[in-house]
Design a protein around this motif. Structure first.
Motif: not given
Length: 173
Positions: A84-113
């Motif tokens: 359960a801990k491994r699954f929750l960690t994988a879920t949280a990591a996935n969601l952190a990546l998910n939410g972070g993409w918008s910052w890399a694209f829209f705010r940092a304005k880095q298409p490559a990143l």
């Protein structure tokens, strides 16, 4: 065991809501930066994204919540919550990546990143789907559109990067 199901659904719903808030805070699909970017012909209209993400976020919260509940219940029986801990960690990591993409694209304005970030998110989404499928085939199939959407988003991010990298190269010449 109903309390574990409710606790798990509340946990994953809170994680998903936080992800949506973080991503939304950075997104600016009507801004100048996004409007100036060259996009492939197969880029969905802006109106498609909130519909897709609302549907996917609901799917993620439910499928991962019910899976987490199953793992917590199994942990109570076996005396170990490692899975359960491994699954929750994988879920949280996935969601952190998910939410972070918008910052890399829209705010940092880095298409490559953003393209690389999206690829890591797609791999994480496929892994999360695999983890859910291992516990429940039905839930795994229900989560599969998330993995497919993030793979599509990676192709789209790569196309935007390529189109705009070329445009920048031509302007520099």
């Amino acid at each position: 065991m109903a309390h574990l199901k409710m606790k798990a659904l509340l946990t994953t719903s809170a994680l998903v809501a936080a992800t949506a808030a973080v991503g939304t805070a950075a997104s600016d699909p009507n801004g100048d930066y996004y409007a100036r970017l060259k996009k492939p012909d197969w880029n969905p209209p802006n109106e498609a994204f909130p519909i897709a993400w609302t549907t996917l976020y609901t799917d993620i919260a439910l499928t991962t919540g019910l899976t987490l509940a199953d793992l917590w219940e199994a942990g109570e029986i076996t005396g170990s919550n490692k899975e359960a801990k491994r699954f929750l960690t994988a879920t949280a990591a996935n969601l952190a990546l998910n939410g972070g993409w918008s910052w890399a694209f829209f705010r940092a304005k880095q298409p490559a990143l953003s393209a690389v970030w999206s690829g890591v998110l797609a791999a994480s989404s496929a892994d999360l789907t695999r983890r859910v499928f291992k516990i429940s085939k039905v839930r795994g199939m229900a989560l599969a559109p998330y993995a497919a959407w993030t793979a599509f988003a990676t192709a789209l991010s790569c196309a935007v990067w390529k189109l705009n990298d070329r445009a920048a190269s031509h302007r520099a010449s």
